[in-house]
Design a protein around this motif. Structure first.
Motif, PDB file in Angstrom:
ATOM      1  N   TYR A   1       0.831  -1.195   0.000  1.00 29.62           N
ATOM      2  CA  TYR A   1       0.000   0.000   0.000  1.00 29.62           C
ATOM      3  C   TYR A   1       0.878   1.262   0.000  1.00 29.62           C
ATOM      4  O   TYR A   1       0.654   2.187  -0.785  1.00 29.62           O
ATOM      5  N   PHE A   2       1.882   1.297   0.867  1.00 31.77           N
ATOM      6  CA  PHE A   2       2.716   2.498   0.947  1.00 31.77           C
ATOM      7  C   PHE A   2       3.610   2.667  -0.275  1.00 31.77           C
ATOM      8  O   PHE A   2       3.945   3.807  -0.633  1.00 31.77           O
ATOM      9  N   ASN A   3       3.970   1.602  -0.941  1.00 30.39           N
ATOM     10  CA  ASN A   3       4.681   1.732  -2.214  1.00 30.39           C
ATOM     11  C   ASN A   3       3.787   2.430  -3.238  1.00 30.39           C
ATOM     12  O   ASN A   3       4.229   3.327  -3.963  1.00 30.39           O
ATOM     13  N   ARG A   4       2.523   2.021  -3.301  1.00 30.16           N
ATOM     14  CA  ARG A   4       1.585   2.646  -4.234  1.00 30.16           C
ATOM     15  C   ARG A   4       1.279   4.088  -3.831  1.00 30.16           C
ATOM     16  O   ARG A   4       1.155   4.973  -4.681  1.00 30.16           O
ATOM     17  N   LEU A   5       1.195   4.344  -2.535  1.00 31.90           N
ATOM     18  CA  LEU A   5       0.942   5.705  -2.069  1.00 31.90           C
ATOM     19  C   LEU A   5       2.133   6.610  -2.394  1.00 31.90           C
ATOM     20  O   LEU A   5       1.946   7.755  -2.828  1.00 31.90           O
ATOM     21  N   ASN A   6       3.349   6.124  -2.213  1.00 30.03           N
ATOM     22  CA  ASN A   6       4.539   6.909  -2.580  1.00 30.03           C
ATOM     23  C   ASN A   6       4.557   7.219  -4.071  1.00 30.03           C
ATOM     24  O   ASN A   6       4.913   8.322  -4.480  1.00 30.03           O
ATOM     25  N   GLU A   7       4.169   6.242  -4.861  1.00 30.06           N
ATOM     26  CA  GLU A   7       4.103   6.444  -6.316  1.00 30.06           C
ATOM     27  C   GLU A   7       3.070   7.528  -6.648  1.00 30.06           C
ATOM     28  O   GLU A   7       3.322   8.414  -7.465  1.00 30.06           O
ATOM     29  N   PHE A   8       1.919   7.469  -5.991  1.00 29.76           N
ATOM     30  CA  PHE A   8       0.861   8.453  -6.180  1.00 29.76           C
ATOM     31  C   PHE A   8       1.358   9.843  -5.761  1.00 29.76           C
ATOM     32  O   PHE A   8       1.131  10.840  -6.449  1.00 29.76           O
ATOM     33  N   ALA A   9       2.054   9.918  -4.635  1.00 29.19           N
ATOM     34  CA  ALA A   9       2.492  11.196  -4.072  1.00 29.19           C
ATOM     35  C   ALA A   9       3.700  11.788  -4.789  1.00 29.19           C
ATOM     36  O   ALA A   9       3.957  12.992  -4.681  1.00 29.19           O
ATOM     37  N   SER A  10       4.425  10.980  -5.545  1.00 34.08           N
ATOM     38  CA  SER A  10       5.680  11.436  -6.148  1.00 34.08           C
ATOM     39  C   SER A  10       5.505  12.589  -7.125  1.00 34.08           C
ATOM     40  O   SER A  10       6.435  13.369  -7.329  1.00 34.08           O
ATOM     41  N   SER A  11       4.347  12.754  -7.692  1.00 38.35           N
ATOM     42  CA  SER A  11       4.138  13.823  -8.673  1.00 38.35           C
ATOM     43  C   SER A  11       3.646  15.129  -8.042  1.00 38.35           C
ATOM     44  O   SER A  11       3.421  16.104  -8.746  1.00 38.35           O
ATOM     45  N   TYR A  12       3.498  15.181  -6.715  1.00 35.23           N
ATOM     46  CA  TYR A  12       2.956  16.368  -6.049  1.00 35.23           C
ATOM     47  C   TYR A  12       4.056  17.208  -5.408  1.00 35.23           C
ATOM     48  O   TYR A  12       4.948  16.683  -4.740  1.00 35.23           O
ATOM     49  N   ASP A  13       3.959  18.537  -5.633  1.00 30.83           N
ATOM     50  CA  ASP A  13       4.844  19.487  -4.968  1.00 30.83           C
ATOM     51  C   ASP A  13       4.081  20.346  -3.966  1.00 30.83           C
ATOM     52  O   ASP A  13       4.676  21.051  -3.177  1.00 30.83           O
ATOM     53  N   ASP A  14       2.755  20.267  -4.000  1.00 32.95           N
ATOM     54  CA  ASP A  14       1.902  21.041  -3.107  1.00 32.95           C
ATOM     55  C   ASP A  14       1.156  20.067  -2.194  1.00 32.95           C
ATOM     56  O   ASP A  14       0.377  19.232  -2.663  1.00 32.95           O
ATOM     57  N   VAL A  15       1.388  20.189  -0.896  1.00 37.65           N
ATOM     58  CA  VAL A  15       0.795  19.254   0.054  1.00 37.65           C
ATOM     59  C   VAL A  15      -0.727  19.383   0.089  1.00 37.65           C
ATOM     60  O   VAL A  15      -1.435  18.385   0.245  1.00 37.65           O
ATOM     61  N   MET A  16      -1.257  20.584  -0.047  1.00 36.49           N
ATOM     62  CA  MET A  16      -2.708  20.767  -0.026  1.00 36.49           C
ATOM     63  C   MET A  16      -3.360  20.079  -1.224  1.00 36.49           C
ATOM     64  O   MET A  16      -4.397  19.433  -1.100  1.00 36.49           O
ATOM     65  N   LYS A  17      -2.744  20.207  -2.370  1.00 30.62           N
ATOM     66  CA  LYS A  17      -3.256  19.537  -3.580  1.00 30.62           C
ATOM     67  C   LYS A  17      -3.176  18.020  -3.401  1.00 30.62           C
ATOM     68  O   LYS A  17      -4.111  17.291  -3.747  1.00 30.62           O
ATOM     69  N   PHE A  18      -2.069  17.563  -2.825  1.00 31.10           N
ATOM     70  CA  PHE A  18      -1.921  16.135  -2.572  1.00 31.10           C
ATOM     71  C   PHE A  18      -3.027  15.628  -1.640  1.00 31.10           C
ATOM     72  O   PHE A  18      -3.672  14.617  -1.920  1.00 31.10           O
ATOM     73  N   GLU A  19      -3.242  16.333  -0.521  1.00 30.38           N
ATOM     74  CA  GLU A  19      -4.255  15.907   0.444  1.00 30.38           C
ATOM     75  C   GLU A  19      -5.646  15.890  -0.179  1.00 30.38           C
ATOM     76  O   GLU A  19      -6.436  14.978   0.077  1.00 30.38           O
ATOM     77  N   THR A  20      -5.946  16.887  -0.988  1.00 30.64           N
ATOM     78  CA  THR A  20      -7.253  16.954  -1.642  1.00 30.64           C
ATOM     79  C   THR A  20      -7.439  15.782  -2.608  1.00 30.64           C
ATOM     80  O   THR A  20      -8.471  15.103  -2.592  1.00 30.64           O
ATOM     81  N   ASP A  21      -6.423  15.548  -3.423  1.00 31.41           N
ATOM     82  CA  ASP A  21      -6.517  14.444  -4.386  1.00 31.41           C
ATOM     83  C   ASP A  21      -6.500  13.091  -3.695  1.00 31.41           C
ATOM     84  O   ASP A  21      -7.189  12.159  -4.119  1.00 31.41           O
TER      85      ASP A  21
END
Length: 138
Positions: free
Chosen positions: A34-54
């Motif tokens: 799960y955390f491998n997939r979450l890291n992959e998902f998060a790798s394209s984000y530079d804005d934490v608010m955008k990441f949290e929303t998505d």
């Protein structure tokens, strides 16, 4: 992925591993996947608010909460442990009541001794009325 996004992902991992001792190997692998997939998902984000929303609207959010449910079900104490806990609590309550009753019986016997009972009553009244004097002085 910026540092804030990385911290957000890591805080989720920490929430699991600091709250529960994961001993089941299959569950551990599932969490790591799960955390491998979450890291992959998060790798394209530079804005934490955008990441949290998505993240909140992604299937990964539901999967995260499902992981917690699964972990708590596996890590719940067995019925035998629950019964032992209840028995220990009952034993402690019985010991407490026996001690209290023994103290009360000893106190009652001492109060029946001529003079001692009167002295205890005087002390009790003195202590009671001393409280009022202290409050008045303040």
């Amino acid at each position: 992925m910026n540092e804030m996004v990385k911290n957000s992902v890591e805080s989720r991992r920490t929430a699991i591993f600091s709250s529960y001792a994961i001993t089941d190997e299959n569950l551990f692998k599932k969490i790591e996947d799960y955390f491998n997939r979450l890291n992959e998902f998060a790798s394209s984000y530079d804005d934490v608010m955008k990441f949290e929303t998505d993240f909140a609207s992604s299937p990964l959010a539901k999967e995260y909460s499902d992981l917690f449910v699964e972990i708590t079900q596996i890590n719940n104490p067995s019925e035998e442990k629950k019964e032992n806990y209840v028995m220990d609590e009952l034993k402690d309550d019985i010991k407490h009541n026996v001690r209290r009753q023994a103290r009360q019986e000893a106190y009652d016997k001492v109060r029946d001794i001529p003079g001692v009972g009167d002295a205890l009553t005087v002390k009790q009244h003195f202590d009671f009325f001393s409280r009022f004097k202290k409050n008045k002085d303040k």
